[in-house]
Scaffold this motif. Sequence first.
Motif, PDB file in Angstrom:
ATOM      1  N   ALA A 251      10.918 -10.603  -4.569  1.00 43.46           N
ATOM      2  CA  ALA A 251       9.405 -10.476  -4.312  1.00 43.46           C
ATOM      3  C   ALA A 251       9.321 -10.136  -3.029  1.00 43.46           C
ATOM      4  O   ALA A 251       9.980 -10.469  -1.980  1.00 43.46           O
ATOM      5  N   PHE A 252       8.518  -8.943  -2.786  1.00 46.55           N
ATOM      6  CA  PHE A 252       8.228  -8.169  -1.539  1.00 46.55           C
ATOM      7  C   PHE A 252       7.032  -8.831  -1.211  1.00 46.55           C
ATOM      8  O   PHE A 252       5.810  -8.806  -1.642  1.00 46.55           O
ATOM      9  N   LEU A 253       6.996  -9.455   0.204  1.00 44.32           N
ATOM     10  CA  LEU A 253       5.952 -10.058   0.902  1.00 44.32           C
ATOM     11  C   LEU A 253       5.429  -9.264   1.882  1.00 44.32           C
ATOM     12  O   LEU A 253       6.065  -9.186   2.906  1.00 44.32           O
ATOM     13  N   VAL A 254       4.412  -8.593   1.851  1.00 41.03           N
ATOM     14  CA  VAL A 254       4.214  -7.410   2.618  1.00 41.03           C
ATOM     15  C   VAL A 254       3.011  -7.562   3.672  1.00 41.03           C
ATOM     16  O   VAL A 254       1.960  -7.621   3.378  1.00 41.03           O
ATOM     17  N   TYR A 255       3.333  -7.473   4.967  1.00 38.29           N
ATOM     18  CA  TYR A 255       2.412  -8.062   5.991  1.00 38.29           C
ATOM     19  C   TYR A 255       2.068  -6.664   6.754  1.00 38.29           C
ATOM     20  O   TYR A 255       2.347  -6.522   7.889  1.00 38.29           O
ATOM     21  N   VAL A 256       1.868  -5.443   6.006  1.00 41.04           N
ATOM     22  CA  VAL A 256       1.662  -4.070   6.575  1.00 41.04           C
ATOM     23  C   VAL A 256       0.023  -3.694   6.092  1.00 41.04           C
ATOM     24  O   VAL A 256      -0.289  -4.328   5.083  1.00 41.04           O
ATOM     25  N   GLU A 257      -0.546  -2.627   6.631  1.00 45.06           N
ATOM     26  CA  GLU A 257      -1.582  -2.148   6.087  1.00 45.06           C
ATOM     27  C   GLU A 257      -1.613  -1.670   4.667  1.00 45.06           C
ATOM     28  O   GLU A 257      -0.520  -0.933   4.282  1.00 45.06           O
ATOM     29  N   GLU A 258      -2.265  -2.145   3.611  1.00 43.93           N
ATOM     30  CA  GLU A 258      -2.382  -1.583   2.445  1.00 43.93           C
ATOM     31  C   GLU A 258      -2.854  -0.107   2.404  1.00 43.93           C
ATOM     32  O   GLU A 258      -4.099   0.104   2.556  1.00 43.93           O
ATOM     33  N   THR A 259      -2.184   0.795   1.966  1.00 42.68           N
ATOM     34  CA  THR A 259      -2.251   2.285   1.792  1.00 42.68           C
ATOM     35  C   THR A 259      -1.735   2.752   0.799  1.00 42.68           C
ATOM     36  O   THR A 259      -0.846   2.227  -0.002  1.00 42.68           O
ATOM     37  N   ALA A 260      -2.308   3.763   0.101  1.00 38.30           N
ATOM     38  CA  ALA A 260      -1.736   4.582  -0.929  1.00 38.30           C
ATOM     39  C   ALA A 260      -0.242   4.848  -0.761  1.00 38.30           C
ATOM     40  O   ALA A 260       0.557   4.549  -1.763  1.00 38.30           O
ATOM     41  N   ALA A 261       0.070   5.375   0.735  1.00 41.91           N
ATOM     42  CA  ALA A 261       1.545   5.737   0.714  1.00 41.91           C
ATOM     43  C   ALA A 261       2.546   4.363   0.359  1.00 41.91           C
ATOM     44  O   ALA A 261       3.624   4.705   0.247  1.00 41.91           O
ATOM     45  N   MET A 262       1.947   3.307   1.210  1.00 40.12           N
ATOM     46  CA  MET A 262       2.475   2.130   1.138  1.00 40.12           C
ATOM     47  C   MET A 262       2.881   1.592  -0.256  1.00 40.12           C
ATOM     48  O   MET A 262       4.048   1.260  -0.745  1.00 40.12           O
ATOM     49  N   ASP A 263       1.786   1.652  -1.053  1.00 37.52           N
ATOM     50  CA  ASP A 263       1.794   1.530  -2.723  1.00 37.52           C
ATOM     51  C   ASP A 263       2.955   2.193  -3.187  1.00 37.52           C
ATOM     52  O   ASP A 263       3.592   1.448  -4.007  1.00 37.52           O
ATOM     53  N   VAL A 264       3.091   3.338  -3.104  1.00 38.54           N
ATOM     54  CA  VAL A 264       4.049   4.333  -3.302  1.00 38.54           C
ATOM     55  C   VAL A 264       5.582   3.984  -3.023  1.00 38.54           C
ATOM     56  O   VAL A 264       6.307   3.737  -3.998  1.00 38.54           O
ATOM     57  N   ALA A 265       5.617   3.602  -1.990  1.00 34.75           N
ATOM     58  CA  ALA A 265       6.862   3.360  -1.389  1.00 34.75           C
ATOM     59  C   ALA A 265       7.265   1.957  -2.074  1.00 34.75           C
ATOM     60  O   ALA A 265       8.650   1.732  -2.227  1.00 34.75           O
ATOM     61  N   LEU A 266       6.378   1.012  -2.078  1.00 37.72           N
ATOM     62  CA  LEU A 266       6.575  -0.372  -2.607  1.00 37.72           C
ATOM     63  C   LEU A 266       7.172  -0.134  -4.036  1.00 37.72           C
ATOM     64  O   LEU A 266       8.032  -0.958  -4.451  1.00 37.72           O
ATOM     65  N   ARG A 267       6.260   0.616  -4.741  1.00 33.62           N
ATOM     66  CA  ARG A 267       6.698   0.792  -6.263  1.00 33.62           C
ATOM     67  C   ARG A 267       8.003   1.409  -6.408  1.00 33.62           C
ATOM     68  O   ARG A 267       8.881   1.062  -7.197  1.00 33.62           O
ATOM     69  N   ALA A 268       8.510   2.438  -5.324  1.00 33.04           N
ATOM     70  CA  ALA A 268       9.892   2.916  -5.421  1.00 33.04           C
ATOM     71  C   ALA A 268      11.096   1.957  -5.342  1.00 33.04           C
ATOM     72  O   ALA A 268      11.855   1.831  -6.091  1.00 33.04           O
ATOM     73  N   LEU A 269      10.776   1.028  -4.195  1.00 35.97           N
ATOM     74  CA  LEU A 269      11.703  -0.078  -4.037  1.00 35.97           C
ATOM     75  C   LEU A 269      11.730  -0.910  -5.341  1.00 35.97           C
ATOM     76  O   LEU A 269      12.826  -1.371  -5.745  1.00 35.97           O
TER      77      LEU A 269
END
Length: 563
Positions: free
Chosen positions: A443-461
Amino acid sequence: MSSELLNVSLGQYAERVRAALADAEQNEVVARIWNSDASLWSSDESQKKIISNSLGWLTTPERMRAATGELHEFARSVAQEFSQVLVCGMGGSSLCPEVLAKTFGPQAGFPQLFVLDSTDPDFIAALRKQLDITRCLFVIASKSGTTTEPLCFYKYWFDQVAQHSSNPGASFVLITDPGSPLLEEAREKNFRRVFLNQADIGGRYSALSHFGMVAAALMGLDVDRLLGSARAMAKACGPEVPIGKNPGALLGAAIGECAKAGRDKLTLVTAPNIETLGLWIEQLVAESTGKEGKGILPVCDEPLGPPEVYFVDRLFVSVADSDQIELSKLKQAGHPVVRRRLPDVYDLGGEFFLWEFATAVAGWRLGINPFDQPNVQESKDATKKLLQVFIEQGELPEQDVVAAAEGLTIFASDRVRASLSSNNPFDVLRAHLASAAPGDYFAFLVYVEETAAMDVALRALRLTLRDRTRCATTAGYGPRFLHSTGQLHKGGPDTGIFIQITAPDEFDLAVPGEPYSFSILKEAQALGDFEALSSRGRRAIRVDLGPNAVAGMHKLEELMSRC
């Protein structure tokens, strides 16, 4: 084993689910749900009291019928003055509006709908740039009227509007329960409108109430049509329908019984046009079932892979307007599969009710109360305690660093720290990931700004971890997930491997009338969440990405890919 509305292919689990349905029929489970029989879920008197005050969702589609004319009339008047609407809420009060906004998009002649459920100051600052303060209607949605996040949102936006208007209250609408402390505030500040919701509905079961339907009306949707779909589904789930043809009973028995058999990773596969529905289902199922060491983990936004990347802990449920989602290879490999066809996006009204009913049935099958959320309060209390520390000492407590290099700083829960033998980031990550066993999840618990770039990086992880370990993966932005999967993280089984993601904020914003800012609030929420996980002996690390969050995510992925 299927109803007209569900196609169910359960393979070796079919007999178990048939037995569960027979048990439900013998115990009159469907009739007892409709009769609001709290003893179906608990014999404890205090629990029965909570349950009895949480079943109003059963009649909401019918009770809201009388409000549709009023809602449409209000929406037409708003459309003459405002070009934007911002719903400010958290969890159940904001997820349905989010689904509707992303699914339907802007409607001609009506304001564009935005949703705020993040305390991230960078996210709020970016949203502020999109809004025309003089032409935006702010909807403050809070069931209790005491939830920290909506209160802070209200204070911030009221101050913003007051800088441009002598009557800022005219730009505000309140949705809350009777007895809410916000009612007096709305009266004093001359809010444009107050909508009192049914008090006997829990937040995550409130999609078809004012919390969802006010937003639907304001963005120009046909509320009658949405509620009509819900009423049709309620009838299909009624006690007069044979148990094997009742879609709510069938879906609930399938997800509950599969979970008991170890298939507790409810993997949601939605068509692109309704992809945000997964977030709403995630909250409903995770918060309702994740307690007493039990739980069903919804997995959404994880791209489908070949059968070999999955353990035998998955149940796949697709929701689409056709059979466009290819699941045959998974079915052939022995994975149980449920298909739900949604030919019209307005059938979302029925979909909300279907999952509410199914979750109630699944709760019965698991032997838990699906209408409380004891561990959500745990994180809230931890956050308030930390904010008090900040108020008294001028700073938040600092965690001890266990590893730092290449721009990443890693912290660890007590359980993880006790197992470490190296302070090298690669070794720490490798040891953390190596703790995964069949049936665990990341489970990734993400406390940073939600952006398209962050979504892409999360999906890759997520894909990196799933394909290497075969474990299910989830991701949630804080503090949103604290009001959904956060309950399962603490109250569910000890199968989670948690990776909290933080980074310094680029901007900060004051919370008017409070001694802390949004950045401090978010940091306190992250620390409180981590503290709650650590106190329960969970496997958790925090990775601070440094000032460039996306670059830090890529570095984290590169390290994890070598673990």
